[in-house]
Write a protein that holds these residues in place. Structure first.
Motif, PDB file in Angstrom:
ATOM      1  N   GLY A   1       0.793  -1.221   0.000  1.00  0.00           N
ATOM      2  CA  GLY A   1       0.000   0.000   0.000  1.00  0.00           C
ATOM      3  C   GLY A   1       0.826   1.273   0.000  1.00  0.00           C
ATOM      4  N   VAL A   2       2.093   1.169  -0.464  1.00  0.00           N
ATOM      5  CA  VAL A   2       2.962   2.353  -0.465  1.00  0.00           C
ATOM      6  C   VAL A   2       3.314   2.801  -1.882  1.00  0.00           C
ATOM      7  CG1 VAL A   2       3.950   1.760   1.781  1.00  0.00           C
ATOM      8  CG2 VAL A   2       5.092   0.973  -0.316  1.00  0.00           C
ATOM      9  N   ALA A   3       2.744   2.168  -2.900  1.00  0.00           N
ATOM     10  CA  ALA A   3       3.142   2.435  -4.287  1.00  0.00           C
ATOM     11  C   ALA A   3       3.006   3.905  -4.668  1.00  0.00           C
ATOM     12  CB  ALA A   3       2.322   1.567  -5.242  1.00  0.00           C
ATOM     13  N   ALA A   4       2.010   4.592  -4.122  1.00  0.00           N
ATOM     14  CA  ALA A   4       1.799   6.003  -4.463  1.00  0.00           C
ATOM     15  C   ALA A   4       2.921   6.883  -3.934  1.00  0.00           C
ATOM     16  CB  ALA A   4       0.460   6.487  -3.906  1.00  0.00           C
ATOM     17  N   ARG A   5       3.674   6.370  -2.948  1.00  0.00           N
ATOM     18  CA  ARG A   5       4.761   7.156  -2.341  1.00  0.00           C
ATOM     19  C   ARG A   5       6.144   6.628  -2.725  1.00  0.00           C
ATOM     20  NH1 ARG A   5       4.829   6.269   2.926  1.00  0.00           N
ATOM     21  NH2 ARG A   5       3.146   4.752   3.114  1.00  0.00           N
ATOM     22  N   VAL A   6       6.203   5.735  -3.694  1.00  0.00           N
ATOM     23  CA  VAL A   6       7.481   5.150  -4.124  1.00  0.00           C
ATOM     24  C   VAL A   6       7.676   5.428  -5.612  1.00  0.00           C
ATOM     25  CG1 VAL A   6       8.828   3.032  -4.364  1.00  0.00           C
ATOM     26  CG2 VAL A   6       7.348   3.348  -2.364  1.00  0.00           C
ATOM     27  N   LYS A   7       8.843   5.928  -5.965  1.00  0.00           N
ATOM     28  CA  LYS A   7       9.176   6.190  -7.358  1.00  0.00           C
ATOM     29  C   LYS A   7      10.380   5.333  -7.757  1.00  0.00           C
ATOM     30  CE  LYS A   7       6.112   9.499  -7.808  1.00  0.00           C
ATOM     31  NZ  LYS A   7       4.929   9.375  -8.697  1.00  0.00           N
ATOM     32  N   PHE A   8      10.163   4.401  -8.692  1.00  0.00           N
ATOM     33  CA  PHE A   8      11.249   3.602  -9.240  1.00  0.00           C
ATOM     34  C   PHE A   8      11.808   4.356 -10.443  1.00  0.00           C
ATOM     35  CE2 PHE A   8       8.859   0.493  -6.827  1.00  0.00           C
ATOM     36  CZ  PHE A   8       9.851  -0.316  -6.274  1.00  0.00           C
ATOM     37  N   LEU A   9      13.001   4.886 -10.296  1.00  0.00           N
ATOM     38  CA  LEU A   9      13.578   5.780 -11.300  1.00  0.00           C
ATOM     39  C   LEU A   9      14.413   5.057 -12.337  1.00  0.00           C
ATOM     40  CD1 LEU A   9      14.775   8.625  -8.888  1.00  0.00           C
ATOM     41  CD2 LEU A   9      12.564   8.420 -10.058  1.00  0.00           C
ATOM     42  N   GLY A  10      14.790   3.796 -12.057  1.00  0.00           N
ATOM     43  CA  GLY A  10      15.710   3.104 -12.955  1.00  0.00           C
ATOM     44  C   GLY A  10      17.093   3.727 -12.856  1.00  0.00           C
ATOM     45  N   PRO A  11      18.003   3.398 -13.797  1.00  0.00           N
ATOM     46  CA  PRO A  11      19.330   4.023 -13.785  1.00  0.00           C
ATOM     47  C   PRO A  11      19.212   5.521 -14.069  1.00  0.00           C
ATOM     48  CG  PRO A  11      19.223   2.188 -15.353  1.00  0.00           C
ATOM     49  CD  PRO A  11      17.835   2.436 -14.890  1.00  0.00           C
ATOM     50  N   VAL A  12      19.960   6.315 -13.348  1.00  0.00           N
ATOM     51  CA  VAL A  12      19.890   7.764 -13.528  1.00  0.00           C
ATOM     52  C   VAL A  12      21.211   8.285 -14.091  1.00  0.00           C
ATOM     53  CG1 VAL A  12      18.169   8.106 -11.720  1.00  0.00           C
ATOM     54  CG2 VAL A  12      20.598   8.156 -11.136  1.00  0.00           C
ATOM     55  N   THR A  13      21.109   9.320 -14.903  1.00  0.00           N
ATOM     56  CA  THR A  13      22.309   9.910 -15.508  1.00  0.00           C
ATOM     57  C   THR A  13      23.100  10.713 -14.496  1.00  0.00           C
ATOM     58  OG1 THR A  13      21.174  10.037 -17.645  1.00  0.00           O
ATOM     59  CG2 THR A  13      23.157  11.391 -17.376  1.00  0.00           C
ATOM     60  N   ASP A  14      22.409  11.481 -13.676  1.00  0.00           N
ATOM     61  CA  ASP A  14      23.059  12.309 -12.665  1.00  0.00           C
ATOM     62  C   ASP A  14      22.462  11.982 -11.311  1.00  0.00           C
ATOM     63  OD1 ASP A  14      24.269  14.207 -11.109  1.00  0.00           O
ATOM     64  OD2 ASP A  14      23.747  15.920 -12.378  1.00  0.00           O
ATOM     65  N   VAL A  15      23.203  11.205 -10.518  1.00  0.00           N
ATOM     66  CA  VAL A  15      22.687  10.751  -9.229  1.00  0.00           C
ATOM     67  C   VAL A  15      22.478  11.916  -8.268  1.00  0.00           C
ATOM     68  CG1 VAL A  15      24.931  10.332  -8.123  1.00  0.00           C
ATOM     69  CG2 VAL A  15      22.972   8.918  -7.502  1.00  0.00           C
ATOM     70  N   ARG A  16      23.092  13.060  -8.537  1.00  0.00           N
ATOM     71  CA  ARG A  16      22.904  14.210  -7.657  1.00  0.00           C
ATOM     72  C   ARG A  16      21.448  14.680  -7.655  1.00  0.00           C
ATOM     73  NH1 ARG A  16      26.747  18.663  -9.686  1.00  0.00           N
ATOM     74  NH2 ARG A  16      25.815  17.929 -11.640  1.00  0.00           N
ATOM     75  N   GLU A  17      20.729  14.432  -8.743  1.00  0.00           N
ATOM     76  CA  GLU A  17      19.314  14.796  -8.778  1.00  0.00           C
ATOM     77  C   GLU A  17      18.521  13.989  -7.756  1.00  0.00           C
ATOM     78  OE1 GLU A  17      18.956  16.095 -13.493  1.00  0.00           O
ATOM     79  OE2 GLU A  17      18.301  14.105 -12.858  1.00  0.00           O
ATOM     80  N   VAL A  18      18.941  12.752  -7.537  1.00  0.00           N
ATOM     81  CA  VAL A  18      18.284  11.900  -6.542  1.00  0.00           C
ATOM     82  C   VAL A  18      18.603  12.407  -5.143  1.00  0.00           C
ATOM     83  CG1 VAL A  18      17.992   9.544  -5.695  1.00  0.00           C
ATOM     84  CG2 VAL A  18      18.441   9.945  -8.123  1.00  0.00           C
ATOM     85  N   TYR A  19      19.901  12.652  -4.889  1.00  0.00           N
ATOM     86  CA  TYR A  19      20.287  13.177  -3.582  1.00  0.00           C
ATOM     87  C   TYR A  19      19.612  14.523  -3.318  1.00  0.00           C
ATOM     88  CZ  TYR A  19      24.121   9.758  -4.053  1.00  0.00           C
ATOM     89  OH  TYR A  19      24.864   8.610  -4.227  1.00  0.00           O
ATOM     90  N   GLY A  20      19.517  15.348  -4.353  1.00  0.00           N
ATOM     91  CA  GLY A  20      18.922  16.669  -4.189  1.00  0.00           C
ATOM     92  C   GLY A  20      17.433  16.635  -3.915  1.00  0.00           C
ATOM     93  N   SER A  21      16.804  15.494  -4.208  1.00  0.00           N
ATOM     94  CA  SER A  21      15.359  15.346  -3.990  1.00  0.00           C
ATOM     95  C   SER A  21      15.042  14.746  -2.630  1.00  0.00           C
ATOM     96  CB  SER A  21      14.762  14.442  -5.080  1.00  0.00           C
ATOM     97  OG  SER A  21      15.085  14.906  -6.372  1.00  0.00           O
ATOM     98  N   ALA A  22      16.078  14.291  -1.919  1.00  0.00           N
ATOM     99  CA  ALA A  22      15.869  13.500  -0.699  1.00  0.00           C
ATOM    100  C   ALA A  22      16.331  14.232   0.548  1.00  0.00           C
ATOM    101  CB  ALA A  22      16.603  12.174  -0.828  1.00  0.00           C
ATOM    102  N   ASN A  23      15.903  13.697   1.684  1.00  0.00           N
ATOM    103  CA  ASN A  23      16.336  14.196   2.993  1.00  0.00           C
ATOM    104  C   ASN A  23      17.287  13.233   3.690  1.00  0.00           C
ATOM    105  OD1 ASN A  23      13.085  14.853   2.763  1.00  0.00           O
ATOM    106  ND2 ASN A  23      14.338  16.633   3.322  1.00  0.00           N
ATOM    107  N   ALA A  24      17.324  11.973   3.223  1.00  0.00           N
ATOM    108  CA  ALA A  24      18.204  10.974   3.827  1.00  0.00           C
ATOM    109  C   ALA A  24      18.378   9.829   2.839  1.00  0.00           C
ATOM    110  CB  ALA A  24      17.627  10.457   5.148  1.00  0.00           C
ATOM    111  N   LEU A  25      19.417   9.017   3.064  1.00  0.00           N
ATOM    112  CA  LEU A  25      19.667   7.833   2.256  1.00  0.00           C
ATOM    113  C   LEU A  25      19.382   6.599   3.085  1.00  0.00           C
ATOM    114  CD1 LEU A  25      21.107   6.916  -0.558  1.00  0.00           C
ATOM    115  CD2 LEU A  25      22.995   6.291   0.958  1.00  0.00           C
ATOM    116  N   ILE A  26      18.682   5.624   2.499  1.00  0.00           N
ATOM    117  CA  ILE A  26      18.452   4.353   3.177  1.00  0.00           C
ATOM    118  C   ILE A  26      19.086   3.240   2.362  1.00  0.00           C
ATOM    119  CG2 ILE A  26      16.146   4.063   2.106  1.00  0.00           C
ATOM    120  CD1 ILE A  26      15.348   2.646   4.803  1.00  0.00           C
ATOM    121  N   LEU A  27      19.909   2.415   3.022  1.00  0.00           N
ATOM    122  CA  LEU A  27      20.594   1.310   2.359  1.00  0.00           C
ATOM    123  C   LEU A  27      20.713   0.144   3.335  1.00  0.00           C
ATOM    124  CD1 LEU A  27      21.986   0.894  -0.501  1.00  0.00           C
ATOM    125  CD2 LEU A  27      24.142   1.149   0.759  1.00  0.00           C
TER     126      LEU A  27
END
Length: 369
Positions: free
Chosen positions: A247-273
């Motif tokens: 029930g979380v699909a509306a809040r999850v974005k699968f981006l696939g491979p990204v050209t500039d990973v900084r766009e991902v970091y710039g969109s986030a508040n934290a990293l989870i791994l």
């Protein structure tokens, strides 16, 4: 000084390859070092010599064996050989991929009994384990560069190497390229993510082993937490299906491979791994440099940099409840105005590419002297 660096192929999404590229770019500026890359295939090889070795192969074991034999035939042409592959006879091994036996032990935690049984008969894994044993015990091996204390201690325990043969040099990062200013590159508007939302980023391939399922389950109780998943995985559809089931699909974005990973970091508040086993992922030092605190696992070398509640949280890779508790603490800290971004940035700032290069250069000269 004639230095060879050995890495079989280039993968733009691979952490080990990004380390090699960064090291090559910096070392190539040192006029006292004549650097040669030995590879089967590499992209954007400029500024250094490249020795291309591409023996034919019929399967992945033959691919490893063929390249190892072809590369080893050239080792005597250099003063030092720094291998990033498990090839017996190199003077330096950089254990960027960690210990294969440790990886198999962790991966077995998420495999079925039948899969574990089948894996025990794998000729490929037996070959890698044997090559690893021969490499760590070879008389030509003079030093192992470890990218975390976790890997250093594991190698010492399993293979009996002395402390003077084990050097920890953490991954370097371009602290100007990866900077909190990446917020200006945010994708939130085009992804439809509210400015007020708390966003976790996941970056990496190998969704199963690096914990995408755990991340999806961890955000389930928190309606204002979004998750960005960046990276390539042939089973991505399975994880998208899990997101719908939770029930979380509306809040999850699968981006696939990204050209500039900084766009991902710039969109986030934290990293989870929540990774099962990662000696020290580049994404962790990149994210910290961009001001993102980390939620990661005990099997990740970056856990060594984490101070609980200041620049991140560390839990077992499969501890969903533990990650949910960490997210709750993170959200509460944000409400209280805790400056996680400043703490994260301060953690990464000492680990520049130039600092990494200086440590490598010092090691090379010590070995040659």
């Amino acid at each position: 000084m004639k230095l060879a660096i050995v890495r079989q192929t280039y993968n733009p999404n691979g952490g080990a390859e990004r380390f090699v590229s960064r090291a090559l770019n910096v070392l190539a500026r040192d006029t006292e070092i004549d650097v040669t890359l030995i590879a089967r295939k590499w992209e954007n090889a400029a500024g250094w010599n490249t020795l291309t070795l591409d023996p034919p192969f019929r399967n992945r074991q033959a691919r490893e064996e063929g390249f190892a034999a072809a590369a080893a035939a050239h080792f005597n042409d250099f003063d030092l050989v720094q291998s990033h592959e498990r090839i017996p006879g190199a003077s330096i091994f950089r254990a960027g991929d960690g210990v294969h036996a440790a990886w198999l032990e962790q991966y077995n935690r998420i495999q079925s009994p039948l899969s574990r049984w089948a894996q025990s008969f794998s000729r490929y894994h037996r070959y890698i384990l044997n090559a690893e044993q021969q490499m760590f015990t070879h008389p030509n091996l003079r030093n192992v560069i470890c990218n975390s204390r976790m890997v250093r201690d594991d190698i010492a325990r399993r293979f009996g190497l002395s402390a003077d043969k084990l050097t920890v040099i953490y991954n370097g990062v371009d602290t100007q390229h990866f900077h909190p200013d990446v917020r200006q590159l945010s994708l939130r508007a085009q992804l439809g993510i509210p400015d007020t939302a708390s966003v976790l980023a996941y970056v990496g391939s190998g969704f199963a082993r690096k914990g995408v399922a755990t991340a999806l389950k961890a955000i389930q109780p928190y309606q204002d937490v979004w998750l960005l998943v960046a990276g390539r995985d042939k089973h991505a559809a399975k994880f998208a299906k899990l997101a719908h089931k939770l029930g979380v699909a509306a809040r999850v974005k699968f981006l696939g491979p990204v050209t500039d990973v900084r766009e991902v970091y710039g969109s986030a508040n934290a990293l989870i791994l929540p990774t099962l086993y990662d000696p020290f992922p580049n994404v962790c030092v990149e994210a910290l440099a961009c001001g993102l605190p980390l939620l990661t696992s005990h099997g990740c070398g970056a856990a060594e940099w984490i101070t609980e509640g200041e620049n991140g949280w560390v839990r077992d890779a499969l501890d969903v409840a533990g990650y949910q508790q960490a997210i709750e603490a993170w959200l509460e800290g944000q409400r209280r105005g805790v400056d996680y971004a400043a703490a994260a940035r301060a953690t990464a700032e000492p680990y520049t590419l130039d600092n990494m290069a200086r440590q490598l250069q010092t090691l090379y000269r010590e070995l040659l002297s």
